[in-house]
Design a protein around this motif. Structure first.
Motif, PDB file in Angstrom:
ATOM      1  N   MET A  20      -6.178   2.564   6.791  1.00 12.04           N
ATOM      2  CA  MET A  20      -4.842   3.107   6.519  1.00 12.04           C
ATOM      3  C   MET A  20      -4.447   2.868   5.065  1.00 12.04           C
ATOM      4  O   MET A  20      -3.883   3.761   4.416  1.00 12.04           O
ATOM      5  N   GLN A  21      -4.715   1.670   4.554  1.00 13.59           N
ATOM      6  CA  GLN A  21      -4.381   1.411   3.148  1.00 13.59           C
ATOM      7  C   GLN A  21      -5.132   2.369   2.225  1.00 13.59           C
ATOM      8  O   GLN A  21      -4.565   2.882   1.255  1.00 13.59           O
TER       9      GLN A  21
ATOM     10  N   ALA B 265       0.335   4.596   9.213  1.00 13.77           N
ATOM     11  CA  ALA B 265       0.631   3.542   8.244  1.00 13.77           C
ATOM     12  C   ALA B 265       2.123   3.505   7.914  1.00 13.77           C
ATOM     13  O   ALA B 265       2.723   2.418   7.811  1.00 13.77           O
ATOM     14  N   LEU B 266       2.738   4.658   7.745  1.00 15.52           N
ATOM     15  CA  LEU B 266       4.161   4.702   7.427  1.00 15.52           C
ATOM     16  C   LEU B 266       5.006   4.152   8.574  1.00 15.52           C
ATOM     17  O   LEU B 266       6.018   3.478   8.352  1.00 15.52           O
TER      18      LEU B 266
ATOM     19  N   VAL C  54       3.902   1.865  10.782  1.00 14.40           N
ATOM     20  CA  VAL C  54       3.650   0.424  10.820  1.00 14.40           C
ATOM     21  C   VAL C  54       4.510  -0.287   9.777  1.00 14.40           C
ATOM     22  O   VAL C  54       5.054  -1.369  10.037  1.00 14.40           O
ATOM     23  N   ALA C  55       4.654   0.327   8.616  1.00 15.52           N
ATOM     24  CA  ALA C  55       5.436  -0.264   7.526  1.00 15.52           C
ATOM     25  C   ALA C  55       6.927   0.034   7.644  1.00 15.52           C
ATOM     26  O   ALA C  55       7.703  -0.361   6.768  1.00 15.52           O
ATOM     27  N   HIS C  56       7.330   0.749   8.726  1.00 16.16           N
ATOM     28  CA  HIS C  56       8.729   1.147   8.915  1.00 16.16           C
ATOM     29  C   HIS C  56       9.218   1.972   7.730  1.00 16.16           C
ATOM     30  O   HIS C  56      10.328   1.787   7.241  1.00 16.16           O
ATOM     31  N   ARG C  57       8.370   2.884   7.261  1.00 16.67           N
ATOM     32  CA  ARG C  57       8.722   3.762   6.152  1.00 16.67           C
ATOM     33  C   ARG C  57       8.703   5.218   6.587  1.00 16.67           C
ATOM     34  O   ARG C  57       8.196   6.101   5.901  1.00 16.67           O
TER      35      ARG C  57
ATOM     36  N   ALA D  91       0.837  -1.206   0.000  1.00 19.80           N
ATOM     37  CA  ALA D  91       0.000   0.000   0.000  1.00 19.80           C
ATOM     38  C   ALA D  91       0.867   1.250   0.000  1.00 19.80           C
ATOM     39  O   ALA D  91       0.546   2.244  -0.672  1.00 19.80           O
ATOM     40  N   VAL D  92       1.973   1.233   0.731  1.00 24.81           N
ATOM     41  CA  VAL D  92       2.899   2.372   0.733  1.00 24.81           C
ATOM     42  C   VAL D  92       3.524   2.528  -0.651  1.00 24.81           C
ATOM     43  O   VAL D  92       3.677   3.648  -1.157  1.00 24.81           O
TER      44      VAL D  92
END
Length: 650
Positions: free
Chosen positions: A557-558, A576-577, A579-582, A502-503
């Motif tokens: 979030m997606q 979300a970022l 959670v995705a480590h982004r 999603a990111v």
């Protein structure tokens, strides 16, 4: 002038009828137009010489409402409407909708949830032992035991819950005509067991008139998700009118027997159905209520084909209309367009010459009409079949003829263009004329995502195919001096889509300068392969596990990531970022999605580049889902390696 079919006893008296043969009940308002299934079936029966009356959106709370036109002589035909009644009532987030385009005045609540079941049971209460046949999209997609998203459980075939005698699935003209003929000849409905495109219940499997295969039972698919996935795959493999077998599925001590699909209509048959004497308008009884909004999209549109071999896994078309294309003749389409030019509201614009997929005019390959569609091979995705016949000549000739009809100023194509199919056509004439003549400011196409792993689960072509299409579309617009835009349809939270994916989609949108105004969250509708993945966590094509985003917060979030610029979405995007480590996408670089929070340190991290330590920490690159996922508050991220340290810069 064409007349509407009777909707009251007064209408029947005006026609001099002392009775009638079939009652057609629909969950939609009565719109006598060939885009509405109940109108087609009613007109087909009328053409066979039967007297047909319409009961649209009856008050399902009272059995008396179903007897308003008296008892029909031969039977009752029931459709929930053009779309599943639960989809009509609820969003993908299971929130109640406030409007209904298929009802007068756009008013919601004029049909019940599970309309086909409710109507059929009320008919039994009102008329007792009378032949009851259910059909339409709702019945078609729920013909087997199926996962129901709104109850979050597996329900048995709608045939049993509705207490109907027969279920007609797919495009039902041929089956309905045959059923009507047998009822009229005095055949008891319980003996009508061999009609293609129908389902019935029995205890004796020998009543099945065709070669057959049995899929896992209702009881098995309720308790065993692998059995559900296996059943779903069998149902798709056998959904073919040429090589498909009948399918048996046990429900307790009874059998659901699903006969093979009906053959697609020939060109002559499709012409006949399309040119029946439709009024092409909503019934005037709705005028004082604001009309029926659904007519606006189709009033000046023409359907030239049926079926779709695109076979997107989240779409119901392949399991309803089938994958074999049938199409109307040029002459029939021209007659319809000519008639539209005489409509008092016509302003010179044909809104669409399309169908399920506009640029399909023939079967995908010559082999299909002899051997049927391939069991384990999609025609287009992930790559086109070598046998694909991607010739647009016939469609191009049709569009040229429509443009020449006196009174027609513009002819647009607003139903879906399959861009991967278009690019397989080595002759560029159709693409050029599409851009020159048939785009109404915006061309809408459906790449759906940008991560190839997710696209494989969707049954869509890889993103490079869309990007090549986009580049050529832009070149052609520049060549012809057109200012026309490409609007991509995108979907969040499809099975197989992790937070990292999603990111990556958000990054792709940022890089390509897109910010979609409307986005679609995956909606698990009955009967599709993607819904099977959603429920089971298994891809039925391979029987391998697939990650499924089910948590409502993760799905939010997606969805927010696709609209990261909106102020009200920023908190979800930031979460979300993380959670995705982004967090590298929180900064001031041109590839960053968010600015740092006010009050915190102003980080200019990486200017959109992959931060140090990302690969060494074992975190997934965008689209990478091979590593074993670990659930964190219901979200899929890749499991970091232990004691990982960032690599030193050289």
């Amino acid at each position: 002038m064409n007349e509407f079919l009777p909707v009251s006893k007064a209408d029947m008296q005006q026609r001099g009828w002392d009775g009638y043969d079939f009652l057609v009940i629909t969950g939609d308002a009565y719109v006598d137009h060939p885009s509405f299934g109940p109108a087609i079936i009613s007109r087909v029966l009328e053409a066979e010489g039967y007297r047909v009356a319409i009961l649209a959106q009856p008050d399902w709370r009272r059995a008396e409402a179903f007897t308003a036109l008296g008892r029909p002589r031969l039977g009752v035909l029931i459709s929930g409407g053009n779309i599943d009644s639960m989809v009509a009532h609820y969003t993908a987030a299971k929130k109640r909708r406030h409007d209904d385009a298929y009802s007068p005045g756009n008013r919601a609540g004029l049909r019940p949830d599970r309309a086909t079941i409710v109507y059929a049971n009320k008919v039994r209460e009102a008329f007792g032992d009378i032949p009851v046949v259910i059909g339409g999209l709702e019945a078609s997609l729920r013909r087997f035991a199926h996962y129901d998203y709104w109850e979050d459980k597996v329900r048995r075939s709608i045939l049993f819950d509705s207490q109907a005698d027969l279920l007609v699935y797919g495009m039902g003209e041929t089956a309905t005509r045959e059923i009507a003929g047998r009822l009229a000849s005095g055949t008891p409905v319980g003996e009508i067991t061999d009609v293609r495109g129908t389902c019935f219940a029995a205890k004796d499997p020998s009543l099945c008139a065709y070669p057959k295969v049995e899929c896992p039972s209702y009881e098995q698919v309720c308790t065993d998700k692998r059995a559900y996935a296996k059943a779903n795959q069998i149902q798709y493999e056998e959904h073919d009118p040429i090589r498909g077998k009948a399918i048996l599925q046990r429900h307790g001590d009874r059998l659901l027997i699903v006969n093979p699909p009906a053959m697609p209509l020939t060109t002559q048959e499709l012409d006949f159905v399309a040119e029946l004497p439709y009024v092409r308008e909503p019934h005037p009884m709705y005028d004082s209520m604001g009309g029926v909004p659904a007519i606006e999209e189709v009033r000046f549109s023409v359907t030239h084909n049926r079926g779709c071999f695109g076979a997107c896994n989240f779409c119901s078309l392949a399991f309803h209309q089938g994958r074999i294309i049938s199409s109307r003749s040029h002459e029939s389409v021209i007659r319809e367009v000519t008639a539209l030019t005489k409509h008092p509201g016509f302003k010179g614009y044909i809104h669409d010459v399309g169908g399920p997929t506009a640029n399909f005019r023939r079967p995908a390959c010559k082999k299909q009409m002899k051997a049927g569609v391939c069991r384990n091979r999609a025609c287009l995705a992930p790559t086109p079949c070598p046998n694909l016949d991607a010739d647009h000549t016939d469609y191009l000739m049709l569009l040229r003829k429509v443009r020449q009809v006196p009174g027609v100023k513009k002819v647009f194509i607003r139903s879906g263009i399959r861009f991967d199919f278009l690019q397989k056509d080595t002759n560029g004439e159709f693409f050029a004329e599409l851009v020159k003549y048939h785009v109404s400011g915006q061309l809408k196409v459906a790449p759906e995502h940008c991560v190839n792993g997710v696209l494989n689960y969707m049954g869509k072509p890889h993103i490079e195919v869309y990007e090549r299409f986009k580049q050529k579309y832009e070149r052609l617009n520049q060549k012809y001096g057109k200012e026309q835009y490409l609007v991509p349809y995108l979907m969040s939270s499809h099975p197989g889509c992790t937070m990292a994916d999603a990111v990556h989609l958000a990054e792709w949108l940022n890089r390509t300068g897109r910010q979609p105004e409307q986005v679609q969250d995956f909606y698990p509708t009955p009967g599709t392969l993607s819904t099977c993945m959603y429920y089971t966590g298994i891809d039925p094509r391979t029987m391998k596990p697939v990650y499924v985003p089910r948590d409502p917060h993760e799905k939010a979030m997606q969805r927010a990531l696709m609209q990261w610029k909106r102020p009200e979405k920023r908190a979800l995007v930031r979460e979300a970022l993380r959670v995705a480590h982004r967090e590298d996408l929180i900064g001031y670089g041109k590839e960053c999605l968010l600015r740092p929070s006010t009050g915190g340190p102003a980080r200019q991290q990486g200017k959109g580049k992959t931060p140090p330590g990302r690969k060494s920490a074992g975190l997934p690159q965008a689209g990478h889902t091979r590593q074993k996922p670990v659930k964190k508050a219901g979200w899929a991220v890749a499991k970091p390696k232990k004691n990982a340290r960032p690599k030193k810069k050289k």
